[in-house]
Scaffold this active site. Structure first.
Site, short mmCIF file in Angstrom:
data_model
loop_
_atom_site.label_atom_id
_atom_site.label_comp_id
_atom_site.label_asym_id
_atom_site.label_seq_id
_atom_site.Cartn_x
_atom_site.Cartn_y
_atom_site.Cartn_z
N GLU A 353 0.69 -1.13 0.12
CA GLU A 353 -0.01 0.07 -0.04
C GLU A 353 0.93 1.24 0.13
OE1 GLU A 353 -3.84 -0.70 2.06
OE2 GLU A 353 -3.34 1.38 3.00
N HIS A 384 6.85 -26.75 2.35
CA HIS A 384 5.97 -27.65 1.55
C HIS A 384 5.15 -27.24 0.73
CE1 HIS A 384 7.66 -30.54 4.76
NE2 HIS A 384 7.84 -29.41 5.28
N LYS A 512 -13.18 2.34 -1.79
CA LYS A 512 -14.24 2.43 -0.83
C LYS A 512 -15.14 3.46 -1.86
CE LYS A 512 -11.21 2.94 3.21
NZ LYS A 512 -10.59 3.78 4.12
C1 G6Q Z 1 -4.18 2.09 5.51
C2 G6Q Z 1 -4.93 2.48 4.73
C3 G6Q Z 1 -6.40 1.49 5.09
C4 G6Q Z 1 -7.15 1.77 6.10
C5 G6Q Z 1 -8.54 1.19 5.89
C6 G6Q Z 1 -9.35 1.51 7.26
O1 G6Q Z 1 -3.02 2.96 5.65
O2 G6Q Z 1 -5.67 4.04 4.77
O3 G6Q Z 1 -5.72 0.16 4.92
O4 G6Q Z 1 -6.55 1.62 7.53
O5 G6Q Z 1 -9.24 1.25 4.74
O6 G6Q Z 1 -9.82 2.86 7.13
P1 G6Q Z 1 -10.48 3.18 8.48
O7 G6Q Z 1 -9.45 3.36 9.56
O8 G6Q Z 1 -10.38 4.89 8.17
O9 G6Q Z 1 -11.53 2.57 8.77
#
Ligand code: G6Q
Length: 553
Positions: A353, A384, A512
């Site tokens: 990410e 394995h 999202k």
């Molecule tokens: C991490 C990202 C992503 C985030 C999740 C949850 O660096 O931004 O993985 O943590 O999408 O987001 P919320 O904590 O805002 O629910």
């Protein structure tokens, strides 16, 4: 052409690559008896051996030159001092502040952020201690036996990984559960055997708008109300960790149970913050402090050690060497400590990410490859399964091996068997097996010349497959904190060299946004035609099939 690929160090590395690409590590080891001493470093309880890599002194020198050319030391200072290096979101990147143990102010936007961090941590510890010591009572005056962390991505993987890693330090009568998937099975399978009177929820969401988390949180609240017959005393069973206090309050969570995080903590770097509430409940305040202390020691090392003796810098440079010169597409992370079984998943997010980006800091498409595909598994399990490809596949997969000198219970029989695999695998990947060795082996097994000739091509291992080994004394909280911080900084260094912003995540945001739009279209049975024909086809098939079954709302 980018500045990076035109830089003196890069061009020199390209030339050097041509010279070294066919050199076998066997030769390098034969040439020098002190290769291990030369290419290994020790930081507290962690030994980092990078001698089984396809490098010589010139490689290291040129890679360090590259780090200097991109002004790495300056970038390190920018991060630690709170400059807004996450430029697309106009944010500082200060997960290091969360473990800062110094008595010096750290000013961000005119405010010293350390007192607020420490105050919030105090609140987290107070709640955790009450739950751990059974002083926190639920609606019917019972102690808490089960804690459910509802969150996803950065609000899930770090806490889950750490809680699993430090399992020996958790309480036996307090069960931790982590729910991330919006698939109803995850929350319902978890709640099925729980008693609402003794269950405590943490809604962990920085934004408090993430669909997956909010749907699960709503289901949890409804489950609590249904089971207990009223909303009364909900504040005894729900808490939130978020930067969106208003939405958490609207959800019905009492202000006292809301813990803050700040926008300068990225989700995937947030386990050190209040997002670590589940960790503190699981392992206790003292162990959590040890985790922070381990990370802080690495922060100090990263900030002050010269680049050539700086473990995260070397880890990062080796990654660049394979990624950009040997054109390796991936890297494997292979912990041999069972308690690190969620570490590969955690690292996958942290790395991919952060550095899965094709646009540089100036908004241009890069002309070199960036973050690798990270994958992994417990080393023994991998042996394995996919190690075949590591040994004899057509792709080079540089691997990191993580192993403890002694494990929690210190049982000799198990540990000897475990570690013999660690040492044997790194050696085999490096050395391979020559025709002559195979011949002797098969001859000793009693095969005749014809049989040997037939089998020979399959039994030869080319070797020359790079591994780096992190051998740590034992997986305690401090060492774990250090290991995580090593990788965080490795990722940062690579982002600096690739000239990308390792701290935004527009790809996650896209997911999202898209899901939200389509969720509206799934509200009724009307067929859709707003997408491409494949997406329309899939949605419409789903709607038709779904309409044949009566489902709960
Ligand atoms: C991490 C990202 C992503 C985030 C999740 C949850 O660096 O931004 O993985 O943590 O999408 O987001 P919320 O904590 O805002 O629910």
């Amino acid at each position: 052409m980018s500045e990076l690929t035109q830089s003196k160090a890069w061009l020199a590395l390209l030339k050097h690559y041509d010279e070294i690409k066919l050199v076998h590590m066997r030769e390098l080891f034969d040439q020098s008896d002190n290769r291990f001493a030369r290419y290994s470093l020790q930081l507290n309880d962690i030994l980092y051996d990078y001698s089984k890599n396809r490098i010589n002194d010139e490689t290291v020198e040129l890679l360090l030159q590259l780090a200097n050319d991109v002004e790495l030391p300056l970038w390190i200072e920018k991060m630690f001092s709170g400059e807004p290096i996450n430029h697309t979101e106009h944010r500082a990147v200060l997960h290091t502040a969360l473990r800062d143990q110094r008595d010096q102010p750290l000013i961000v936007d005119g405010i010293d952020i350390l007192p607020e961090i420490r105050e919030e941590r105090k609140r987290v510890k107070q709640l955790a201690e009450k739950i751990r010591t059974r002083k926190w009572r639920g609606a019917t005056n019972q102690a808490i036996t089960d804690v459910v962390n509802i969150g996803i991505g950065g609000s899930h993987l770090g806490p889950l990984m750490v809680t699993e890693a430090l399992r020996p330090h958790t309480l036996h009568d307090l069960n931790m559960h982590f729910v991330s998937n919006v698939d109803e099975n995850h929350i319902n399978d978890t709640l099925e055997y729980l008693n609402p009177e003794t269950t405590f929820f943490i809604i962990a969401s920085k934004t408090f708008t993430t669909q997956d988390t909010m749907v699960n949180a709503e289901t949890a609240r409804q489950w609590y109300i249904n089971k207990l017959g009223s909303e009364e005393c909900i504040e005894r069973h729900f808490s939130a960790v978020t930067s969106n206090v208003t939405l958490a309050k609207d959800f019905g969570i009492a202000e006292n149970n809301i813990f803050k995080i700040w926008d300068w903590v990225g989700g995937r770097y947030s386990l050190w913050s209040s997002i670590g509430l589940s960790i503190v409940i699981a392992i206790g305040a003292e162990q959590f402090d040890e985790l922070l202390a381990g990370a802080y020691e690495v922060d100090q090392h990263f900030r002050h050690a010269p680049l050539e003796k700086n473990i995260p810098v070397l880890m990062a440079l080796l990654g660049i060497w394979y990624n950009n010169f040997f054109e390796a597409q991936s890297m494997a992370v292979l912990p041999y400590d069972q308690h690190l079984h969620r570490f590969p998943a955690y690292l996958q997010q942290a790395d991919m990410e952060s550095n899965g980006k094709y646009v540089d800091r100036q908004g241009h498409e890069v002309d070199y490859t960036t973050g690798p595909v990270v994958f992994g598994e417990i080393g023994i399990a991998g042996q394995h399964a996919f190690f075949q490809l590591l040994h004899q596949g057509t792709k080079m997969v540089p691997a990191d091996i993580l192993a403890p000198v002694y494990d929690f219970r210190c049982i000799v029989k198990h540990h000897r068997a475990l570690m013999s695999n660690v040492f044997a695998q790194t050696e085999a990947l490096m050395r391979g097996k020559t025709e002559q060795e195979v011949y002797q082996e098969l001859k000793a097994e009693g095969l005749d010349e014809i049989q040997i000739k037939q089998l020979m091509p399959y039994k030869v291992f080319l070797g020359n497959r790079p591994t780096s080994t992190l051998l740590f004394d034992t997986l305690d909280a401090k060492t774990l904190g250090s290991i995580i911080a090593l990788y965080e900084h490795k990722i940062f260094v690579q982002g600096v060299i690739w000239n990308i912003n390792s701290f935004d995540q527009w790809g996650v945001e896209l997911g999202k946004q898209l899901a939200k739009n389509i969720a509206h279209e799934l509200n009724d049975e009307k067929l859709v035609k707003s997408h491409d024909c494949s997406t329309n086809g899939l949605i419409n098939h789903y709607k038709r099939q779904r309409s044949k079954k009566t489902c709960k709302k």
